[in-house]
Enzyme design. Structure first.
Site, short mmCIF file in Angstrom:
data_model
loop_
_atom_site.label_atom_id
_atom_site.label_comp_id
_atom_site.label_asym_id
_atom_site.label_seq_id
_atom_site.Cartn_x
_atom_site.Cartn_y
_atom_site.Cartn_z
N GLU A 178 -1.16 1.26 -4.93
CA GLU A 178 -1.22 2.57 -5.59
C GLU A 178 -0.05 2.76 -6.55
OE1 GLU A 178 -1.84 2.04 -2.42
OE2 GLU A 178 -3.78 2.98 -1.96
N ASP A 187 -3.56 22.36 7.49
CA ASP A 187 -4.06 21.45 6.46
C ASP A 187 -4.60 22.22 5.26
OD1 ASP A 187 -5.02 18.99 5.22
OD2 ASP A 187 -4.83 18.13 7.22
N ASN A 195 0.85 -1.18 0.00
CA ASN A 195 0.00 0.00 0.00
C ASN A 195 0.90 1.24 0.00
OD1 ASN A 195 -2.94 0.91 0.50
ND2 ASN A 195 -1.75 2.17 1.90
MN MN Z 1 -4.43 1.81 -0.48
#
Ligand code: MN
Length: 435
Positions: free
Chosen positions: A204, A253, A141
């Site tokens: 990804e 953010d 991941n």
């Molecule tokens: Mn993922």
């Protein structure tokens, strides 16, 4: 397939690269210049006080540069991103790569990590792609996380409950630390792929490889059981500790406001690989690059979702003013008067973070906020054309919402031309000879 060809002359964006030769501090000085040039050129800082490494930022700072990186334009990027997300290609493994040119003992203090805002607790790595293998060994991941430098070989990582969180929880259940690599400085298409949001279990980096036409190569790390892009600039190897948390934040953010402080896991760094003369990639928190990397893949998801209920969707924009997160503008070609409202419902249904949506006809330029406002001014009536949904799931980032329960009120404006009135009343007046 590194970020370097992007910066070379003749690359198509070479005219958009601004080099700074003056020595600058990574604390506030470099971020101030990044903010000044936000949504503008790629910046390269050649001399950084206290570090031998250069800093690059803004590679994904404009929509056009992102489109070029993934071989798309403002009409085709939705299908490029959705296509790659649904058809990831496993990257080719190689034994050696530029990232292995330099191996050394890690010392985070030697990196030009930036301190951006007044109340930041310290320097934050903002371009780190965290790659982890699932504890059962079945898949990798990759996701982006902010990382606060705590010392020579320690960081704290903000992990929102998503995929990496699930892997870390599983490792903890097994009584283990989670092995990770933190990858910095990659081709912009890799950043887009990592943020595309495939389901858990899909790597990804495979999505990124698909966006790069199968040209992404991976090497195996030395200290952890993780595979990383062979042409990355810098890779930190380490462990997300199973049993150690510290306070993380406040961090600015997407919204440009400070996120709350939370207890978050500690990462211990055990190895470092890097290219010769590496470029340290920095992303300005709350800047256009941050917003676009978060927002663009969501636009693609929304485009796909709205297309399922309205025959012709012309475009979806998460606007910069809405932090590329809260505000969407959707352009459709209506086939029935109710299409506007159905588009609103599909917009909310395909992106839970969105709070306000405006739907307009195809004659409105959705990249021009004045045109969108004009459509609201001349085609919209508050009692007929607005939908309101109270206490829906929103975003943790919105300070005006109930951030504990993540509840928010959603408003949708159907600013398409109502069909119960003569169409010519709403036409934009033209001048002969003027486009
Ligand atoms: Mn993922």
């Amino acid at each position: 397939m590194s970020l370097r060809p992007f910066l070379k002359s003749g690359s198509g964006i070479s005219g958009e690269v601004l080099r700074q030769d003056k020595e600058l501090s990574p604390k506030f000085e470099i971020p101030a210049i990044m903010k000044e040039h936000d949504n503008g050129p790629v910046l390269i800082f050649n001399k950084v006080r206290g570090s031998d490494f250069k800093v690059v930022s803004g590679l994904c700072g404009t929509r056009e540069r992102i489109f070029r990186a993934i071989g798309a334009d403002s009409h085709t990027y939705y299908s490029r991103i959705i296509g790659a997300t649904n058809n990831p290609k496993p990257p080719k493994m190689v034994d050696d790569g530029p990232v292995m040119e330099g191996q050394e003992r890690p010392d985070l203090r030697r990196l030009p990590v930036l301190t951006h805002y007044e109340k930041d607790p310290g320097p934050y790595i903002t371009s780190g792609i965290v790659v982890a293998r699932s504890p059962d060994g079945k898949f990798q991941n990759a996701s982006m996380h902010r990382l606060l430098v705590l010392g020579k070989d320690r960081l704290t990582i903000r992990i929102v409950p998503r995929h990496l969180y699930a892997l870390h929880q599983e490792a903890k259940r097994q009584g283990k630390d989670l092995q990770v690599a933190i990858v910095m400085g990659v081709h912009p298409a890799v950043l887009v792929g990592v943020n595309a949001g495939p389901r858990l279990g899909v790597d990804e980096l495979g999505v990124a490889n698909s966006l790069l036409g199968g040209n992404l190569k991976l090497v195996r790390c030395r200290h952890v059981d993780v595979k990383v892009p062979a042409e990355a600039e810098i890779v930190l190897e380490g462990l997300i500790k199973r049993d150690e948390v510290v306070e993380e934040g406040p961090f600015v953010d997407l919204t440009g406001t400070y996120d709350i402080v939370r207890k978050q896991p500690v990462v211990e760094i055990t190895g470092m690989m890097r290219r010769r003369d590496p470029l340290f990639q920095a992303i300005l928190p709350g800047g256009s690059e941050h917003k676009l990397l978060m927002g663009l893949p969501k636009e693609a998801k929304m485009f796909e979702g709205i297309t399922k209920v309205v025959p012709e969707v012309r475009g979806v924009r998460l606007t910069l003013g809405g932090s590329c997160w809260f505000h969407a503008v959707v352009s459709i070609r209506k086939q029935a008067d109710g299409d506007g409202k159905n588009a609103l419902m599909a917009a909310f249904g395909s992106n839970p973070s969105v709070k306000h949506v405006v739907v307009v006809d195809e004659d409105i330029d959705i990249d021009d906020v004045n045109e969108v406002e004009w459509a609201i001014a001349t085609r919209f009536q508050g009692d007929e054309d607005m939908i309101r949904i109270r206490k829906a799931r929103g975003s943790t980032l919105d300070p005006s919402s109930d951030q504990e329960k993540i509840l928010t009120t959603k408003i949708g404006l159907d600013a398409t031309i109502p069909w119960n009135k003569p169409k010519e009343k709403f036409e934009k007046a033209r001048m002969p000879g003027v486009k």
